[in-house]
Motif scaffolding. Structure first.
Motif, PDB file in Angstrom:
ATOM      1  N   VAL A   1     -53.701  -0.614   4.808  1.00 43.87           N
ATOM      2  CA  VAL A   1     -52.995  -1.452   4.320  1.00 43.87           C
ATOM      3  C   VAL A   1     -53.316  -2.429   3.060  1.00 43.87           C
ATOM      4  O   VAL A   1     -54.835  -2.391   3.220  1.00 43.87           O
ATOM      5  N   GLY A   2     -52.850  -2.263   2.603  1.00 41.96           N
ATOM      6  CA  GLY A   2     -52.611  -2.864   1.508  1.00 41.96           C
ATOM      7  C   GLY A   2     -52.621  -1.298  -0.384  1.00 41.96           C
ATOM      8  O   GLY A   2     -51.734  -1.844  -0.798  1.00 41.96           O
ATOM      9  N   ASP A   3     -53.056  -0.553   0.212  1.00 42.63           N
ATOM     10  CA  ASP A   3     -52.324   0.732  -0.711  1.00 42.63           C
ATOM     11  C   ASP A   3     -51.201   0.655  -1.483  1.00 42.63           C
ATOM     12  O   ASP A   3     -50.320  -0.317  -0.538  1.00 42.63           O
ATOM     13  N   GLU A   4     -51.556   0.526  -2.787  1.00 43.39           N
ATOM     14  CA  GLU A   4     -49.275   0.987  -3.054  1.00 43.39           C
ATOM     15  C   GLU A   4     -49.598   2.642  -3.854  1.00 43.39           C
ATOM     16  O   GLU A   4     -50.371   3.058  -3.782  1.00 43.39           O
ATOM     17  N   LEU A   5     -48.277   2.246  -3.545  1.00 41.60           N
ATOM     18  CA  LEU A   5     -47.464   3.708  -4.072  1.00 41.60           C
ATOM     19  C   LEU A   5     -47.799   4.248  -5.279  1.00 41.60           C
ATOM     20  O   LEU A   5     -47.296   2.630  -6.069  1.00 41.60           O
ATOM     21  N   PRO A   6     -48.187   5.064  -6.262  1.00 44.42           N
ATOM     22  CA  PRO A   6     -47.827   4.591  -7.108  1.00 44.42           C
ATOM     23  C   PRO A   6     -45.776   4.679  -7.942  1.00 44.42           C
ATOM     24  O   PRO A   6     -45.480   4.969  -7.735  1.00 44.42           O
ATOM     25  N   ALA A   7     -45.603   4.019  -8.972  1.00 44.18           N
ATOM     26  CA  ALA A   7     -44.693   3.375  -9.457  1.00 44.18           C
ATOM     27  C   ALA A   7     -43.912   4.356 -10.000  1.00 44.18           C
ATOM     28  O   ALA A   7     -44.551   5.223 -11.004  1.00 44.18           O
ATOM     29  N   LEU A   8     -42.489   4.530  -9.496  1.00 42.41           N
ATOM     30  CA  LEU A   8     -41.972   5.763 -10.082  1.00 42.41           C
ATOM     31  C   LEU A   8     -41.003   5.215 -11.019  1.00 42.41           C
ATOM     32  O   LEU A   8     -40.305   3.902 -10.329  1.00 42.41           O
ATOM     33  N   SER A   9     -40.660   5.159 -12.504  1.00 48.50           N
ATOM     34  CA  SER A   9     -39.575   4.215 -13.548  1.00 48.50           C
ATOM     35  C   SER A   9     -38.620   5.601 -13.796  1.00 48.50           C
ATOM     36  O   SER A   9     -39.032   6.531 -14.424  1.00 48.50           O
ATOM     37  N   ARG A  10     -37.393   5.003 -14.007  1.00 53.54           N
ATOM     38  CA  ARG A  10     -36.270   6.306 -14.457  1.00 53.54           C
ATOM     39  C   ARG A  10     -35.757   5.169 -15.396  1.00 53.54           C
ATOM     40  O   ARG A  10     -35.607   4.274 -15.493  1.00 53.54           O
ATOM     41  N   THR A  11     -35.465   5.263 -16.632  1.00 47.24           N
ATOM     42  CA  THR A  11     -34.258   5.252 -17.859  1.00 47.24           C
ATOM     43  C   THR A  11     -32.893   5.441 -16.695  1.00 47.24           C
ATOM     44  O   THR A  11     -32.674   6.458 -16.422  1.00 47.24           O
ATOM     45  N   VAL A  12     -32.172   4.332 -16.179  1.00 48.14           N
ATOM     46  CA  VAL A  12     -29.735   4.190 -15.864  1.00 48.14           C
ATOM     47  C   VAL A  12     -29.552   3.939 -16.999  1.00 48.14           C
ATOM     48  O   VAL A  12     -29.433   3.860 -18.012  1.00 48.14           O
ATOM     49  N   THR A  13     -29.144   5.563 -16.892  1.00 46.74           N
ATOM     50  CA  THR A  13     -28.372   6.591 -18.339  1.00 46.74           C
ATOM     51  C   THR A  13     -26.740   6.284 -17.860  1.00 46.74           C
ATOM     52  O   THR A  13     -26.722   6.319 -16.385  1.00 46.74           O
ATOM     53  N   ARG A  14     -25.477   5.770 -18.646  1.00 43.64           N
ATOM     54  CA  ARG A  14     -24.492   6.048 -18.109  1.00 43.64           C
ATOM     55  C   ARG A  14     -23.843   8.395 -18.251  1.00 43.64           C
ATOM     56  O   ARG A  14     -23.324   7.551 -16.882  1.00 43.64           O
ATOM     57  N   GLU A  15     -24.269   8.968 -18.771  1.00 46.93           N
ATOM     58  CA  GLU A  15     -25.083  10.125 -17.742  1.00 46.93           C
ATOM     59  C   GLU A  15     -25.339  10.273 -16.016  1.00 46.93           C
ATOM     60  O   GLU A  15     -24.666  10.994 -15.562  1.00 46.93           O
ATOM     61  N   ASP A  16     -26.048   9.421 -16.206  1.00 47.72           N
ATOM     62  CA  ASP A  16     -27.042   9.591 -14.822  1.00 47.72           C
ATOM     63  C   ASP A  16     -25.830   8.955 -13.577  1.00 47.72           C
ATOM     64  O   ASP A  16     -25.707   9.709 -12.434  1.00 47.72           O
ATOM     65  N   VAL A  17     -24.999   7.913 -14.177  1.00 47.21           N
ATOM     66  CA  VAL A  17     -24.042   6.980 -13.042  1.00 47.21           C
ATOM     67  C   VAL A  17     -22.931   7.638 -12.453  1.00 47.21           C
ATOM     68  O   VAL A  17     -22.947   7.989 -11.452  1.00 47.21           O
ATOM     69  N   LYS A  18     -22.468   8.913 -13.356  1.00 50.67           N
ATOM     70  CA  LYS A  18     -21.293   9.407 -13.645  1.00 50.67           C
ATOM     71  C   LYS A  18     -21.879  11.219 -12.798  1.00 50.67           C
ATOM     72  O   LYS A  18     -21.159  11.392 -12.031  1.00 50.67           O
ATOM     73  N   ALA A  19     -23.719  10.946 -12.991  1.00 50.08           N
ATOM     74  CA  ALA A  19     -23.660  12.961 -12.249  1.00 50.08           C
ATOM     75  C   ALA A  19     -23.896  12.085 -10.732  1.00 50.08           C
ATOM     76  O   ALA A  19     -23.464  12.952  -9.835  1.00 50.08           O
ATOM     77  N   TYR A  20     -24.271  10.855 -10.680  1.00 48.92           N
ATOM     78  CA  TYR A  20     -24.285  10.552  -9.235  1.00 48.92           C
ATOM     79  C   TYR A  20     -22.830   9.875  -8.357  1.00 48.92           C
ATOM     80  O   TYR A  20     -22.869  10.293  -7.366  1.00 48.92           O
ATOM     81  N   ALA A  21     -21.998   9.860  -9.304  1.00 48.97           N
ATOM     82  CA  ALA A  21     -20.355   9.786  -8.542  1.00 48.97           C
ATOM     83  C   ALA A  21     -20.368  11.168  -8.280  1.00 48.97           C
ATOM     84  O   ALA A  21     -19.923  11.239  -6.975  1.00 48.97           O
ATOM     85  N   ASP A  22     -20.757  12.022  -9.029  1.00 49.80           N
ATOM     86  CA  ASP A  22     -19.540  13.374  -8.593  1.00 49.80           C
ATOM     87  C   ASP A  22     -20.726  14.275  -7.866  1.00 49.80           C
ATOM     88  O   ASP A  22     -20.307  14.608  -6.380  1.00 49.80           O
ATOM     89  N   ALA A  23     -22.042  13.217  -7.682  1.00 49.35           N
ATOM     90  CA  ALA A  23     -22.746  13.864  -6.485  1.00 49.35           C
ATOM     91  C   ALA A  23     -22.746  14.035  -4.754  1.00 49.35           C
ATOM     92  O   ALA A  23     -22.778  14.394  -4.246  1.00 49.35           O
TER      93      ALA A  23
END
Lengths: 129, 142
Positions: free
Chosen positions: B12-34
């Motif tokens: 209890v109390g263990d932290e998950l390694p943080a995971l970061s990303r930059t969200v681009t316009r292309e990512d949002v379009k690709a997510y819409a399609d997927a």
């Protein structure tokens, strides 16, 4: 929204888990493609709930909708080739402070009728300003 | 994927390694399609502005998928994810860097499951906001 639609069950929508769509989804999410991301079930949920959002009896003003909460309960892992049947139901319609809250629960079952995932989606229809 | 994380290796109390990303316009379009979610709020700047945003926003579900990826990487086995729930707060705009994280909140030795407290943060103009706060997942450990 039309509160009388609380409890309405919509027809199940068939959704096949295809490797092509899973690959595209994994690429966007940043996974390596060696497995089906559990949250890929969003694609089936989107396909199934479209009929709810477009239901003329519901009277949803889509321009004012934002996503408030989301929950998934997985009964078993998803695999490529799964033939899912996703049936949405309007679980509740509530008003609070001028906003309206629409909760849609989508039960997904496999080809043998066994439950795979329960999705719960809460949308806010924002008050007119 | 790696092997499933072992119950005995988690506290209890263990932290998950943080995971970061930059969200681009292309990512949002690709997510819409997927995902099939073609809401114009995520593709049409004029529409997004007409409903009060500075431009298109990312799908909440893209942010949740990023958080799910953070959980599954820590867990090592996607089949161990049993339940996940989030509440969406700050909208994610194009160019935002989103950081997913979590912490072990409860452990159940009988079922060998853990309850995780989860979040997705972003920094905007030096202020930390939450795209997701009070997220929660139940996972089965080995």
């Amino acid at each position: 929204m039309n509160r009388a639609l609380e409890g309405k069950v919509y027809p199940a929508i068939g959704f096949t888990v295809s490797s092509g769509q899973v690959d595209r989804f994994s690429l966007v999410v940043g996974d390596d493609g060696s497995f089906v991301p559990p949250i890929f079930v969003t694609a089936a949920e989107v396909a199934a709930t479209a009929q709810v959002l477009a239901d003329p009896d519901l009277g949803l003003d889509f321009a004012r909708v934002i996503h408030s909460e989301q929950e998934y309960e997985w009964r078993r892992p998803i695999a490529v080739g799964d033939e899912l049947a996703a049936a949405p139901r309007i679980a509740s319609i509530r008003s609070k402070g001028g906003h309206e809250f629409l909760t849609i629960e989508t039960e997904m079952r496999d080809a043998s009728g066994e439950p795979v995932v329960l999705a719960r989606n809460v949308l806010i229809v924002r008050a007119r300003v | 994927m790696n092997d499933t994380r072992r119950f005995g290796d988690v506290a209890v109390g263990d932290e998950l390694p943080a995971l970061s990303r930059t969200v681009t316009r292309e990512d949002v379009k690709a997510y819409a399609d997927a995902s099939g979610d073609q809401n114009p709020l995520h593709q049409d700047d004029d529409f997004a502005r007409s409903v009060g945003f500075p431009g298109i926003i990312a799908h909440g579900m893209l942010t949740m998928a990023h958080l799910e990826s953070c959980v599954v990487r820590w867990l090592g086995d996607p089949s161990g994810l049993l339940r996940m729930r989030v509440g969406f707060r700050a909208a994610v705009l194009v160019g935002d860097v989103i950081v997913a994280g979590g912490r072990v909140r409860e452990l159940d030795p009988v079922t060998r499951t853990a309850v995780l407290h989860l979040w997705v943060r972003l920094d905007r103009d030096g202020v930390t906001e939450h795209a997701i706060r009070r997220g929660e997942a139940t996972v089965r450990l080995a």
